[in-house]
Scaffold this active site. Structure first.
Site, mmCIF file in Angstrom:
data_model
loop_
_atom_site.group_PDB
_atom_site.id
_atom_site.type_symbol
_atom_site.label_atom_id
_atom_site.label_comp_id
_atom_site.label_asym_id
_atom_site.label_seq_id
_atom_site.Cartn_x
_atom_site.Cartn_y
_atom_site.Cartn_z
ATOM 1 N NE ARG A 43 -74.156 -21.977 0.496
ATOM 2 C CZ ARG A 43 -73.414 -21.124 -0.199
ATOM 3 N NH1 ARG A 43 -73.559 -19.830 -0.054
ATOM 4 N NH2 ARG A 43 -72.506 -21.590 -1.038
ATOM 5 N NE ARG B 279 -68.836 -16.183 8.556
ATOM 6 C CZ ARG B 279 -68.188 -15.060 8.264
ATOM 7 N NH1 ARG B 279 -68.325 -14.002 9.037
ATOM 8 N NH2 ARG B 279 -67.410 -15.018 7.204
HETATM 9 O O1 CP3 Z 1 -77.586 -25.281 2.794
HETATM 10 C C1 CP3 Z 1 -77.084 -25.146 3.932
HETATM 11 O O2 CP3 Z 1 -77.552 -24.381 4.803
HETATM 12 C C2 CP3 Z 1 -75.899 -26.020 4.295
HETATM 13 C C3 CP3 Z 1 -74.617 -25.401 4.250
HETATM 14 C C4 CP3 Z 1 -73.891 -25.218 2.951
HETATM 15 C C5 CP3 Z 1 -72.875 -24.233 2.818
HETATM 16 N N1 CP3 Z 1 -72.267 -24.396 1.612
HETATM 17 C C6 CP3 Z 1 -72.531 -23.248 3.856
HETATM 18 C C7 CP3 Z 1 -71.770 -22.054 3.468
HETATM 19 C C8 CP3 Z 1 -73.928 -25.930 1.745
HETATM 20 C C9 CP3 Z 1 -74.862 -27.041 1.312
HETATM 21 C C10 CP3 Z 1 -72.897 -25.397 0.921
HETATM 22 C C11 CP3 Z 1 -72.587 -25.937 -0.410
HETATM 23 C C12 CP3 Z 1 -71.646 -25.223 -1.268
HETATM 24 N N2 CP3 Z 1 -70.493 -24.601 -0.920
HETATM 25 C C13 CP3 Z 1 -71.765 -25.154 -2.678
HETATM 26 C C14 CP3 Z 1 -72.848 -25.823 -3.500
HETATM 27 C C15 CP3 Z 1 -74.134 -25.111 -3.416
HETATM 28 C C16 CP3 Z 1 -74.142 -23.771 -4.091
HETATM 29 O O3 CP3 Z 1 -74.351 -22.785 -3.392
HETATM 30 O O4 CP3 Z 1 -73.945 -23.740 -5.314
HETATM 31 C C17 CP3 Z 1 -70.673 -24.421 -3.163
HETATM 32 C C18 CP3 Z 1 -70.406 -24.059 -4.603
HETATM 33 C C19 CP3 Z 1 -69.859 -24.088 -2.046
HETATM 34 C C20 CP3 Z 1 -68.564 -23.385 -2.048
HETATM 35 C C21 CP3 Z 1 -68.649 -22.125 -1.271
HETATM 36 N N3 CP3 Z 1 -68.709 -22.054 0.094
HETATM 37 C C22 CP3 Z 1 -68.689 -20.820 -1.784
HETATM 38 C C23 CP3 Z 1 -68.648 -20.468 -3.267
HETATM 39 C C24 CP3 Z 1 -68.767 -19.974 -0.690
HETATM 40 C C25 CP3 Z 1 -68.719 -18.477 -0.710
HETATM 41 C C26 CP3 Z 1 -69.965 -17.937 -1.279
HETATM 42 C C27 CP3 Z 1 -70.666 -17.094 -0.282
HETATM 43 O O5 CP3 Z 1 -71.896 -17.212 -0.212
HETATM 44 O O6 CP3 Z 1 -69.958 -16.338 0.394
HETATM 45 C C28 CP3 Z 1 -68.833 -20.744 0.482
HETATM 46 C C29 CP3 Z 1 -68.977 -20.263 1.860
HETATM 47 C C30 CP3 Z 1 -70.196 -20.710 2.603
HETATM 48 N N4 CP3 Z 1 -70.678 -21.994 2.627
HETATM 49 C C31 CP3 Z 1 -71.006 -19.906 3.456
HETATM 50 C C32 CP3 Z 1 -71.990 -20.742 4.009
HETATM 51 C C33 CP3 Z 1 -73.040 -20.384 5.036
HETATM 52 C C34 CP3 Z 1 -70.776 -18.431 3.758
HETATM 53 C C35 CP3 Z 1 -69.589 -18.379 4.643
HETATM 54 C C36 CP3 Z 1 -69.592 -17.272 5.638
HETATM 55 O O7 CP3 Z 1 -70.247 -17.398 6.688
HETATM 56 O O8 CP3 Z 1 -68.877 -16.307 5.355
#
Ligand code: CP3
Length: 363
Positions: free
Chosen positions: A27, A40
């Site tokens: 992330r 964003r």
């Molecule tokens: O690593 C990176 O920079 C690449 C981008 C990336 C995102 N999600 C961007 C994101 C990657 C590799 C993921 C994978 C992902 N997404 C996983 C597996 C890795 C992990 O963290 O366990 C999972 C379970 C998800 C599902 C997901 N997407 C969740 C549970 C959430 C909300 C959690 C949170 O942090 O708010 C997201 C949203 C998300 N994916 C964000 C980002 C930058 C935040 C969204 C925002 O900008 O509001």
């Protein structure tokens, strides 16, 4: 075109010697960076960022402009795959991901189809190609997917969960139905990762974020088996270059030997695992990626540097370590601490290789 200025990350994944320990952060593009929040806001939502190849490229590059990271990771989300299967992904404000149509009925499950990544996820392939062009060979690009089981968790629960009651009830009452979902997911993930590789991803990572929630025997039957199916279906080479794969089961520390045996090049470790023991258990079969507790980055710069050195000492200077966090970076991370981390990992791991790591700075 294919020459990389910095291939340290790919070399480490293949357990070749490197001058220092490469690092990237799960992330690494995200809400701890003010420039991410600005982009964003301009896009209107997280999903709009994902759907726009040029905005996805912009945010992928943001952490690389600030820090000397050794890899870029595609900006997207694991849940784009079930979205492409028609489940209707959306983000409720401040509540994380949700699906409009979670899988509960047998007929819905039997109707699931493997999406064509170039058709239904074409925007991801366009982003991969555009990011590759923008990187211009500076560092390698990582593609990724969720694991079949982790995707199934969201598909059946319809959102995140703290007890996974829907998916686990299905696992114990109707294992045939869960196996059907996992079978479709495994084919979907394989096709999706191979399309990313063909579009320019130079390494791939599979996030099995919820595999660690499974009971011991269930992990093998419902997660590991499908991880193995995906890994064995991956293109191992593209354009004459090896494309290494990383498998990360969060909470999977007790199954490391089994994970290391499925054919992946590297295994991700969360922060609960002792790196020295992990290395002893997997031998030289795989590279290891990890495993600083992401919360360390909320502490003082001195603590960040000290904890980073401890992780490097625990892995030792032998080839086959990629430094990372044990899970995604917290949105509360002060960006200055990431600079301290990157500089410490690079400088200290160089010293380790020359045998001078024990000496305190300035001595
Ligand atoms: O690593 C990176 O920079 C690449 C981008 C990336 C995102 N999600 C961007 C994101 C990657 C590799 C993921 C994978 C992902 N997404 C996983 C597996 C890795 C992990 O963290 O366990 C999972 C379970 C998800 C599902 C997901 N997407 C969740 C549970 C959430 C909300 C959690 C949170 O942090 O708010 C997201 C949203 C998300 N994916 C964000 C980002 C930058 C935040 C969204 C925002 O900008 O509001």
């Amino acid at each position: 075109m294919n020459r990389l200025h910095n291939d340290t990350f790919l070399r480490a994944l293949l357990r070749q010697p490197t001058d220092y320990t490469p690092l990237w952060l799960m992330r690494q593009a995200g809400r701890y960076l003010p420039e991410y929040n600005e982009t964003r806001a301009r896009a209107g939502s997280f999903l709009k960022l994902c759907h726009s190849p040029s905005l996805a490229t912009e945010v992928t590059l943001q952490p690389l402009a600030r820090y000397d990271l050794d890899a870029a990771i595609l900006f997207s989300d694991i849940l784009t795959v079930p979205d492409a299967m028609g489940l209707g992904l959306y983000f409720a404000d401040g509540e994380g991901p949700r699906f409009e149509r979670p899988l509960r009925e047998e007929w819905e499950i039997r109707a699931l189809e493997v999406p064509d990544p170039y058709v239904h996820l074409g925007y991801v392939m366009d982003a991969v190609a555009e990011i590759r062009r923008a990187l211009a060979g500076s560092v390698p690009l990582i593609g990724f997917s969720g694991s079949p089981f982790t995707l199934a968790c969201y598909m059946v629960e319809g959102s995140g969960s703290d007890d996974f009651r829907h998916v686990k009830t299905m696992l114990y009452d109707r294992p045939d139905l869960l196996h059907h979902i996992l079978e479709v997911n495994a084919r979907a993930v394989t096709d999706y990762l191979n399309a990313q590789i063909e579009s320019g991803a130079q390494a791939v990572m599979i996030f099995d974020t919820w595999g660690g929630a499974l009971a011991h025997r269930a992990y093998r039957e419902f997660s590991l088996r499908y991880l193995e199916q995906v890994v064995s279906g991956l293109k191992r080479e593209h354009d004459g270059h090896r494309v290494p794969s990383v498998v990360f089961t969060k909470g999977g520390g007790q199954w490391l030997e089994s994970i290391a045996a499925i054919g992946c090049d590297a295994v991700g470790l969360d922060w609960t695992v002792d790196p020295a023991q992990a290395r002893a258990r997997v031998g030289d079969r795989v590279a290891l990626q990890g495993n600083l507790d992401p919360m360390v980055l909320l502490a003082s710069p001195a603590a960040v540097a000290a904890q980073a050195r401890e992780v490097l000492d625990a892995f030792g200077p032998a080839p086959g370590h990629v430094f990372n966090l044990g899970h995604g970076i917290s949105q509360r991370t002060p960006p200055e601490n990431v600079a301290v981390l990157v500089d410490t990992v690079h400088a200290y791991s160089r010293k380790q290789r020359s045998g001078n790591a024990e000496q305190p700075a300035g001595a």
